[in-house]
Design a protein around this motif. Structure first.
Motif, PDB file in Angstrom:
ATOM      1  N   ARG A 386       0.801  -1.224   0.000  1.00 14.61           N
ATOM      2  CA  ARG A 386       0.000   0.000   0.000  1.00 14.61           C
ATOM      3  C   ARG A 386       0.835   1.276   0.000  1.00 14.61           C
ATOM      4  NH1 ARG A 386      -4.529  -1.390   4.642  1.00 14.61           N
ATOM      5  NH2 ARG A 386      -5.508  -3.171   3.608  1.00 14.61           N
ATOM      6  N   ASP A 387       2.153   1.132   0.085  1.00 15.68           N
ATOM      7  CA  ASP A 387       3.013   2.317   0.128  1.00 15.68           C
ATOM      8  C   ASP A 387       3.136   2.888  -1.278  1.00 15.68           C
ATOM      9  OD1 ASP A 387       4.678   4.289   0.906  1.00 15.68           O
ATOM     10  OD2 ASP A 387       6.329   3.000   1.538  1.00 15.68           O
ATOM     11  N   GLY A 388       2.033   3.473  -1.746  1.00 13.86           N
ATOM     12  CA  GLY A 388       1.972   3.977  -3.114  1.00 13.86           C
ATOM     13  C   GLY A 388       3.025   5.009  -3.463  1.00 13.86           C
ATOM     14  N   PRO A 389       3.199   6.071  -2.676  1.00 16.75           N
ATOM     15  CA  PRO A 389       4.197   7.090  -3.041  1.00 16.75           C
ATOM     16  C   PRO A 389       5.607   6.526  -3.190  1.00 16.75           C
ATOM     17  CG  PRO A 389       2.719   7.929  -1.357  1.00 16.75           C
ATOM     18  CD  PRO A 389       2.397   6.480  -1.520  1.00 16.75           C
ATOM     19  N   THR A 390       6.032   5.684  -2.243  1.00 19.94           N
ATOM     20  CA  THR A 390       7.379   5.119  -2.332  1.00 19.94           C
ATOM     21  C   THR A 390       7.511   4.200  -3.538  1.00 19.94           C
ATOM     22  OG1 THR A 390       7.642   5.219   0.065  1.00 19.94           O
ATOM     23  CG2 THR A 390       9.109   3.744  -1.126  1.00 19.94           C
ATOM     24  N   ASN A 391       6.519   3.373  -3.776  1.00 17.49           N
ATOM     25  CA  ASN A 391       6.583   2.454  -4.916  1.00 17.49           C
ATOM     26  C   ASN A 391       6.559   3.208  -6.244  1.00 17.49           C
ATOM     27  OD1 ASN A 391       6.632   0.276  -3.162  1.00 17.49           O
ATOM     28  ND2 ASN A 391       4.415  -0.001  -3.209  1.00 17.49           N
ATOM     29  N   LYS A 392       5.785   4.287  -6.305  1.00 19.65           N
ATOM     30  CA  LYS A 392       5.759   5.078  -7.536  1.00 19.65           C
ATOM     31  C   LYS A 392       7.110   5.729  -7.801  1.00 19.65           C
ATOM     32  CE  LYS A 392       0.800   6.136  -7.463  1.00 19.65           C
ATOM     33  NZ  LYS A 392      -0.216   7.205  -7.314  1.00 19.65           N
ATOM     34  N   VAL A 393       7.720   6.258  -6.750  1.00 13.52           N
ATOM     35  CA  VAL A 393       9.034   6.884  -6.918  1.00 13.52           C
ATOM     36  C   VAL A 393      10.064   5.852  -7.366  1.00 13.52           C
ATOM     37  CG1 VAL A 393      10.931   8.016  -5.693  1.00 13.52           C
ATOM     38  CG2 VAL A 393       8.578   8.768  -5.318  1.00 13.52           C
ATOM     39  N   ARG A 394      10.049   4.672  -6.749  1.00 13.80           N
ATOM     40  CA  ARG A 394      11.008   3.634  -7.136  1.00 13.80           C
ATOM     41  C   ARG A 394      10.770   3.173  -8.577  1.00 13.80           C
ATOM     42  NH1 ARG A 394      11.699  -1.138  -2.960  1.00 13.80           N
ATOM     43  NH2 ARG A 394      13.511  -1.452  -4.337  1.00 13.80           N
ATOM     44  N   ALA A 395       9.510   3.070  -8.961  1.00 16.49           N
ATOM     45  CA  ALA A 395       9.218   2.664 -10.338  1.00 16.49           C
ATOM     46  C   ALA A 395       9.697   3.724 -11.329  1.00 16.49           C
ATOM     47  CB  ALA A 395       7.720   2.417 -10.497  1.00 16.49           C
ATOM     48  N   ARG A 396       9.447   4.984 -11.034  1.00 19.31           N
ATOM     49  CA  ARG A 396       9.889   6.054 -11.927  1.00 19.31           C
ATOM     50  C   ARG A 396      11.410   6.110 -12.020  1.00 19.31           C
ATOM     51  NH1 ARG A 396       5.675  10.503  -9.405  1.00 19.31           N
ATOM     52  NH2 ARG A 396       3.782   9.677 -10.411  1.00 19.31           N
ATOM     53  N   MET A 397      12.092   5.915 -10.882  1.00 23.29           N
ATOM     54  CA  MET A 397      13.548   5.931 -10.904  1.00 23.29           C
ATOM     55  C   MET A 397      14.099   4.745 -11.694  1.00 23.29           C
ATOM     56  SD  MET A 397      14.560   8.633  -9.451  1.00 23.29           S
ATOM     57  CE  MET A 397      16.286   8.211  -9.374  1.00 23.29           C
ATOM     58  N   SER A 398      13.473   3.586 -11.584  1.00 21.36           N
ATOM     59  CA  SER A 398      13.927   2.423 -12.359  1.00 21.36           C
ATOM     60  C   SER A 398      13.756   2.666 -13.849  1.00 21.36           C
ATOM     61  CB  SER A 398      13.145   1.176 -11.929  1.00 21.36           C
ATOM     62  OG  SER A 398      13.373   0.866 -10.567  1.00 21.36           O
ATOM     63  N   ILE A 399      12.602   3.231 -14.234  1.00 18.79           N
ATOM     64  CA  ILE A 399      12.363   3.516 -15.657  1.00 18.79           C
ATOM     65  C   ILE A 399      13.324   4.582 -16.159  1.00 18.79           C
ATOM     66  CG2 ILE A 399      10.681   4.432 -17.291  1.00 18.79           C
ATOM     67  CD1 ILE A 399       8.486   3.191 -15.552  1.00 18.79           C
ATOM     68  N   ALA A 400      13.504   5.650 -15.361  1.00 22.09           N
ATOM     69  CA  ALA A 400      14.394   6.738 -15.782  1.00 22.09           C
ATOM     70  C   ALA A 400      15.829   6.246 -15.921  1.00 22.09           C
ATOM     71  CB  ALA A 400      14.314   7.885 -14.780  1.00 22.09           C
ATOM     72  N   SER A 401      16.306   5.451 -14.959  1.00 21.55           N
ATOM     73  CA  SER A 401      17.682   4.940 -15.036  1.00 21.55           C
ATOM     74  C   SER A 401      17.858   4.047 -16.253  1.00 21.55           C
ATOM     75  CB  SER A 401      18.018   4.166 -13.758  1.00 21.55           C
ATOM     76  OG  SER A 401      17.900   4.989 -12.609  1.00 21.55           O
ATOM     77  N   ALA A 402      16.872   3.169 -16.500  1.00 19.80           N
ATOM     78  CA  ALA A 402      16.977   2.272 -17.649  1.00 19.80           C
ATOM     79  C   ALA A 402      16.987   3.049 -18.961  1.00 19.80           C
ATOM     80  CB  ALA A 402      15.821   1.278 -17.622  1.00 19.80           C
ATOM     81  N   VAL A 403      16.139   4.078 -19.048  1.00 15.57           N
ATOM     82  CA  VAL A 403      16.086   4.873 -20.283  1.00 15.57           C
ATOM     83  C   VAL A 403      17.384   5.642 -20.487  1.00 15.57           C
ATOM     84  CG1 VAL A 403      14.929   6.816 -21.401  1.00 15.57           C
ATOM     85  CG2 VAL A 403      13.574   5.029 -20.280  1.00 15.57           C
ATOM     86  N   PRO A 476       7.917  -9.872  -3.532  1.00 12.99           N
ATOM     87  CA  PRO A 476       7.254  -9.455  -4.789  1.00 12.99           C
ATOM     88  C   PRO A 476       7.506  -7.996  -5.142  1.00 12.99           C
ATOM     89  CG  PRO A 476       5.755 -10.706  -3.386  1.00 12.99           C
ATOM     90  CD  PRO A 476       6.936 -10.378  -2.549  1.00 12.99           C
ATOM     91  N   ILE A 477       7.408  -7.106  -4.146  1.00  9.22           N
ATOM     92  CA  ILE A 477       7.611  -5.686  -4.426  1.00  9.22           C
ATOM     93  C   ILE A 477       9.063  -5.419  -4.761  1.00  9.22           C
ATOM     94  CG2 ILE A 477       7.345  -3.356  -3.515  1.00  9.22           C
ATOM     95  CD1 ILE A 477       4.723  -4.801  -3.944  1.00  9.22           C
ATOM     96  N   GLY A 478       9.985  -6.032  -3.989  1.00  8.51           N
ATOM     97  CA  GLY A 478      11.403  -5.800  -4.243  1.00  8.51           C
ATOM     98  C   GLY A 478      11.876  -6.333  -5.575  1.00  8.51           C
ATOM     99  N   ALA A 479      11.257  -7.415  -6.059  1.00 13.96           N
ATOM    100  CA  ALA A 479      11.671  -7.983  -7.340  1.00 13.96           C
ATOM    101  C   ALA A 479      11.111  -7.213  -8.524  1.00 13.96           C
ATOM    102  CB  ALA A 479      11.225  -9.444  -7.421  1.00 13.96           C
ATOM    103  N   ALA A 480      10.042  -6.470  -8.322  1.00 13.17           N
ATOM    104  CA  ALA A 480       9.390  -5.794  -9.444  1.00 13.17           C
ATOM    105  C   ALA A 480      10.274  -4.714 -10.056  1.00 13.17           C
ATOM    106  CB  ALA A 480       8.063  -5.190  -8.982  1.00 13.17           C
ATOM    107  N   PHE A 481      11.024  -3.999  -9.240  1.00 15.26           N
ATOM    108  CA  PHE A 481      11.782  -2.850  -9.760  1.00 15.26           C
ATOM    109  C   PHE A 481      13.032  -3.260 -10.531  1.00 15.26           C
ATOM    110  CE2 PHE A 481       9.526  -1.511  -5.881  1.00 15.26           C
ATOM    111  CZ  PHE A 481       8.620  -0.654  -6.477  1.00 15.26           C
ATOM    112  N   PRO A 482      13.870  -4.207 -10.069  1.00 16.18           N
ATOM    113  CA  PRO A 482      14.973  -4.640 -10.944  1.00 16.18           C
ATOM    114  C   PRO A 482      14.488  -5.334 -12.205  1.00 16.18           C
ATOM    115  CG  PRO A 482      14.870  -5.973  -8.934  1.00 16.18           C
ATOM    116  CD  PRO A 482      13.971  -4.807  -8.727  1.00 16.18           C
TER     117      PRO A 482
END
Length: 711
Positions: A386-403, A476-482
């Motif tokens: 349910r930690d939406g803000p933290t998960n959103k930030v981590r997802a955006r950082m993963s996408i930005a770093s990959a791009v 599950p959450i930790g594996a989603a970002f890498p």
């Protein structure tokens, strides 16, 4: 640790030791109880957990303390600073006692002494006598609740979920789900939390319930154990006037229900002050006044705060205000010494409640290991998912770093120059994955550890179920970002074009992410604050980066530092990624000295003769090492509290050697009639005036000696 990646025999020994620690971690007994909570037998459980099971009422507890002295020594200057100076007083059931005084007067220190929450230190000396229902005790023998200034909760849980999980962990005697839900609903109604029952608690990132509602939720969580005594440290701190009054009204209602309620408070507003039954005034660690508060329609709170504060505006004001305070302390000590030390002798003989009170409380360990694990797993999953803000930030950082990395290393070919590009990309991928996981865990765990320490101190659960549930819930959450990072980066950079190679790439960075998270837990367990964790974690990771295999070849590492590459999660991730990428890869070449195959690259990096399985096993050993280290640190750093020792005889005797007074003078003051049960909830007998006088006049007379002429 020298066996990570080398030395099969030593590595197997270390793996066996780590496995033994893990077995102890996950198969140990229930939660460890502090010495204060251990039972040595006795009692039939009639007043178990501070509640009379036959009537459902709270067992009344009267607390009396005398000669409480707390001093702190300074090693450098050999000076001793007194936090409390010979403080005495009493708190009764059915009454709300407020400890008041200016900042630094010793309010919180006295409250912590009474609650047994003074953190042990060799520089701290604590002495005095603490009595419960007329009996001297050295260990806590009654159930208490301690509401701290900081309201610590799992932010993504709702109010009802927070109370429900607390009830399941602490109320093992209630097996029915319906009965437990009814108990939680009664608490919600009792503390005025019905309107926000299904709202998330929230934190600085997510808006949740208000500050007053959080404070009442803290009270609700503490009331799970049916305490006889409730301690509240500055319960109105950070609240507006309306919320502060609501919280104090809740404490007053709890006192009227039969609890003994003691709180510390700085300078209350008039409506809050009117809810107190008794007050104790402290200044510079000394007791100035203790007894019933001033009558209604009179608000001396501001006057009293000014009266016992030192004015530092000038040297003359400091002198005169200090002189005034010393006079107040001496005057009150002379007026109340005979009453304060004579009354307990009578009550110890006549109080029926003291005869019924059990010396020791029967304490039962909370539930089984699997039950604790399941409840903690459910809570950890709700918090992580349910930690939406933290998960959103981590997802955006993963996408930005990959791009960004994919754009820099766009569509690499098979030329000789692409070899260096591939090694650089794999190194930054390993660094980015590890740092992202480390900073996330290091920034969150120190705050969560404070909650866990508080719950473990109450015996709600053990350390093993908590760590295992946290590990599984975050998989599950930790594996989603890498995985998200690898899915975007791999095709953009056009790494080794094979679906199996892509799967191994994602598996390697995911394993590295888990190892870095485990390292973050250890860092969070070592340091006290989030800021310290964010400073220490990246510093340690920098060392692992230097010895990560890209900047320094393992064969060229000085002997004294050769153990570092073997424990570096960056090095093992980089090695696995290089093996996955370069093995079987051929490059364009024109000269005989050019690199023709990926195996030649691996030989130059000293990665030849190894496989991906070796790197994954090494990452697993590193992860296991950090988790076991976290377990040992949390177990070792469990909060320890200073024990209260009896005051020296030469300190007590002068106060106990009272001069005999004429009988006709003593009788009106002490009223030597037998005490009834109803006397347990009446105002303090020893502080009532000797004759029927107006209360306003009495208070004015006690303070009459102070006048502007002193200054």
């Amino acid at each position: 640790m020298v066996a990570f990646g080398g030395g099969k025999g030593v590595g197997q020994i270390l793996a066996a030791v780590a496995a033994a620690l893990l077995l102890r971690l996950f198969s140990g007994p229930g939660p460890e109880l502090s010495p204060e909570d251990e039972s040595d037998g006795g009692g039939d459980g009639e007043f178990e957990n501070g509640e009379d099971k036959a009537t459902g009422k709270v067992s009344p507890v009267t607390i009396r303390w005398s000669n409480i002295t707390c001093s702190l020594s300074d090693k450098s200057s050999q000076a001793v600073r007194f936090l409390l100076k010979d403080v005495s007083g009493e708190a009764k059931p059915g009454r709300l006692l407020a400890i008041m005084g200016p900042s630094g007067s010793g309010k919180t220190t006295l409250l912590n002494v009474l609650a047994g929450q003074i953190v042990a230190s060799p520089r701290l000396h604590l002495s005095g006598l603490l009595e419960v229902n007329g009996r001297p005790i050295s260990n806590r023998s009654y159930k208490l609740a301690y509401v701290r200034q900081e309201d610590l909760f799992f932010s993504q849980l709702t109010v009802r979920e927070t109370l429900s999980i607390a009830a399941e962990l602490q109320l093992q005697e209630i097996s029915s789900i319906e009965e437990r839900d009814e108990y939680v609903n009664n608490l919600l109604f009792k503390l005025g939390l019905v309107s926000c029952a299904d709202s998330r608690v929230g934190d600085a990132k997510v808006r949740g319930i208000s500050g007053g509602e959080k404070k009442r939720l803290s009270l609700a969580c503490e009331l799970m154990a049916s305490p006889s005594v409730i301690f509240a440290d500055e319960p109105t701190t950070g609240l507006d006037a309306f919320q502060a009054e609501k919280v104090m009204e809740t404490l007053r209602q709890l006192a009227q229900d039969g609890h003994t309620v003691i709180c510390s408070i700085h300078q209350p507003r008039g409506s809050v002050y009117g809810k107190f039954d008794d007050i104790a005034l402290l200044t510079e660690g000394a007791l100035v006044y203790a007894g019933i508060r001033c009558p209604d329609h009179v608000n001396p709170a501001e006057f009293l705060a000014d009266l016992i504060s030192i004015d530092y505006s000038s040297s003359e004001s400091v002198y005169f205000s200090q002189k005034r305070i010393d006079g107040l302390v001496e005057s009150f000590s002379q007026q109340t010494s005979s009453i304060l030390y004579a009354t307990p002798l009578l009550k110890r003989e006549t109080s029926k409640n003291s005869m019924n009170f059990r010396k020791k409380t029967v304490v039962r360990k909370k539930g089984g290991w699997l039950r604790q694990f399941w409840l903690l797993l459910k809570r950890a999953w709700m918090q992580a998912s349910r930690d939406g803000p933290t998960n959103k930030v981590r997802a955006r950082m993963s996408i930005a770093s990959a791009v960004i990395f994919g754009s820099v290393f766009w569509r690499m070919g098979r030329s000789q120059t692409s070899i260096q590009d591939r090694m650089g990309l794999l190194q930054v991928a390993a660094i980015n994955t590890a740092m992202a996981a480390l900073t996330k865990t290091g920034g969150v765990f120190p705050k969560e550890r404070a909650i866990v320490d508080r719950e473990r101190a109450k015996g709600s659960y053990g350390l093993g179920p908590y760590l295992l549930s946290k590990l599984l819930a975050e998989i599950p959450i930790g594996a989603a970002f890498p995985l998200l990072f690898g899915t975007i980066l791999y095709p953009m950079a056009r790494l080794h074009p094979s679906f199996s190679r892509f799967g191994k790439f994602c598996g390697i960075v995911t394993a590295e992410s888990f190892a870095a998270s485990a390292m973050g837990l250890t860092v969070g367990a070592m340091v006290p604050t989030t800021e310290a964790a964010m400073a220490l974690g990246p510093s340690l990771m920098t060392v692992f980066i230097v010895f990560g295999g890209y900047y320094v070849n393992a064969e060229n590492t000085p002997i004294i530092f050769r153990w570092i590459p073997r424990v570096s999660l960056i090095r093992w991730a980089f090695q696995g990624l290089c093996i996955n990428e370069f093995s079987g890869l051929h490059f364009d070449h024109q000269n005989s000295f050019d690199i023709q195959s990926g195996e030649q690259v691996l030989e130059r990096l000293s990665f030849g003769g190894t496989c991906i399985r070796d790197t994954m096993m090494a990452q697993s050993r590193i992860l296991l090492f950090w988790y076991c280290t976290t377990y040992l640190l949390l177990k070792k750093n469990k909060p320890k509290y200073q024990q209260l020792v009896p005051a020296p005889l030469d300190q007590i005797e002068p106060q106990l050697q009272l001069e005999p007074a004429p009988l006709d003078q003593i009788e009106p003051q002490l009223q030597l009639e037998p005490l009834e049960d109803s006397d347990l909830v009446k105002p303090y007998q020893q502080l009532e005036p000797p004759v029927q006088e107006d209360q306003e006049y009495l208070f004015a007379r006690k303070m009459a000696w102070w006048s502007p002429t002193i200054e």
